[in-house]
Design an enzyme around this catalytic site. Sequence first.
Site, mmCIF file in Angstrom:
data_model
loop_
_atom_site.group_PDB
_atom_site.id
_atom_site.type_symbol
_atom_site.label_atom_id
_atom_site.label_comp_id
_atom_site.label_asym_id
_atom_site.label_seq_id
_atom_site.Cartn_x
_atom_site.Cartn_y
_atom_site.Cartn_z
ATOM 1 N N SER A 66 0.779 -1.277 0.105
ATOM 2 C CA SER A 66 0.005 0.060 0.018
ATOM 3 C C SER A 66 0.932 1.128 -0.012
ATOM 4 O O SER A 66 1.879 1.054 0.630
ATOM 5 C CB SER A 66 -0.864 0.028 1.181
ATOM 6 O OG SER A 66 -1.583 1.284 1.491
ATOM 7 N N TYR B 208 -2.216 -0.304 10.522
ATOM 8 C CA TYR B 208 -1.961 -0.467 9.180
ATOM 9 C C TYR B 208 -0.791 -0.171 8.339
ATOM 10 O O TYR B 208 -0.297 -1.067 7.755
ATOM 11 C CB TYR B 208 -3.569 0.045 8.476
ATOM 12 C CG TYR B 208 -3.458 -0.284 6.929
ATOM 13 C CD1 TYR B 208 -4.069 -1.553 6.629
ATOM 14 C CD2 TYR B 208 -3.181 0.665 5.901
ATOM 15 C CE1 TYR B 208 -4.290 -1.886 5.110
ATOM 16 C CE2 TYR B 208 -3.492 0.256 4.615
ATOM 17 C CZ TYR B 208 -3.889 -1.074 4.267
ATOM 18 O OH TYR B 208 -4.027 -1.419 3.000
#
Length: 266
Positions: free
Chosen positions: A140, A153
Amino acid sequence: MASRKRVALVTGASTGIGKATAIRLAREPGTELVLVARREELLRELAESLPCRATWLAVDLTAAEAPERVRAHLEAEHGGALHLLVNNAGAAWRASFAEGGHDNVRRHMELNFDAVVRLTEALLPLLRKAAPSAIVNVASTAGRVSRARTGAYSASKFALIGWNDSLYAEEKPNGVHVGMVLPGFIATEGFPATELREKAFTRWIVSEPEKVAEAIYEVGPGGKAERYVPRPYALAAISRILFPSLTRRVLTGGPASNLTTSTGGE
Ligand SMILES: NC(=O)c1ccc[n+]([C@@H]2O[C@H](COP(=O)([O-])OP(=O)(O)OC[C@H]3O[C@@H](n4cnc5c(N)ncnc54)[C@H](OP(=O)(O)O)[C@@H]3O)[C@@H](O)[C@H]2O)c1
């Protein structure tokens, strides 16, 4: 992919980027797919809609026995062949560290990092045997820059990127190409980006799972080392290194609050 049989396994194939990736890979002649996620009904529906042979395995990838179950499925259904592993399953649960604490960090690490590492460990012998073969890790842009409430995250994706780069160097001599895709905001079930899509001035930064699927194809069968989706998101990563105080100011200032999104995990 050439027209001889090429087995590709996609985790998180029931929705979003994983589903789009399965559909993209199925277009290549000779592809056989293995679809992995927890929701069996969605996997079955997808498998039955694809133009190639596709098997599925409903499994929680954080379970202790998950890697061995996936390997056993490959042995039983595909003769132990594996040419492409797409480590895509993942999720986010937004919380500040003060609210979520270590529990939230652990939950992210278990799925977005540990489960990927454990599955890859179980399947690496098959990938080496089938070389030239490939692994694509879906990281990501949050694995390059971190914002408020995304720390757990981001930590899991930063870890994934560090491990990915080392594995790239280690497996190159064995013919197993290791690459990664770094998506930005992509509208999916788990990451609906509702707040961004509602406003005209942020809508344009949200992209589609099909674009990530194409990037996964470029990195896996195509042999690229990494791809941001959309490509300009690479600027965030570059500015974090070259202009750290400016990046920090932007990401903690008022305008950054426009980028706050809730996730399907909440
Ligand atoms: N969308 C974005 O904005 C974005 C941005 C950057 C990176 N990413 C990354 O892209 C990947 C795919 O996300 P997505 O956007 O496509 O979200 P998504 O639509 O929610 O897909 C997540 C997939 O992971 C599976 N999954 C979740 N927990 C699992 C578990 N414990 N065991 C097995 N499978 C599990 C889900 O299926 P089941 O629920 O059926 O198990 C689902 O198929 C993730 O790694 C995410 O971090 C997404």
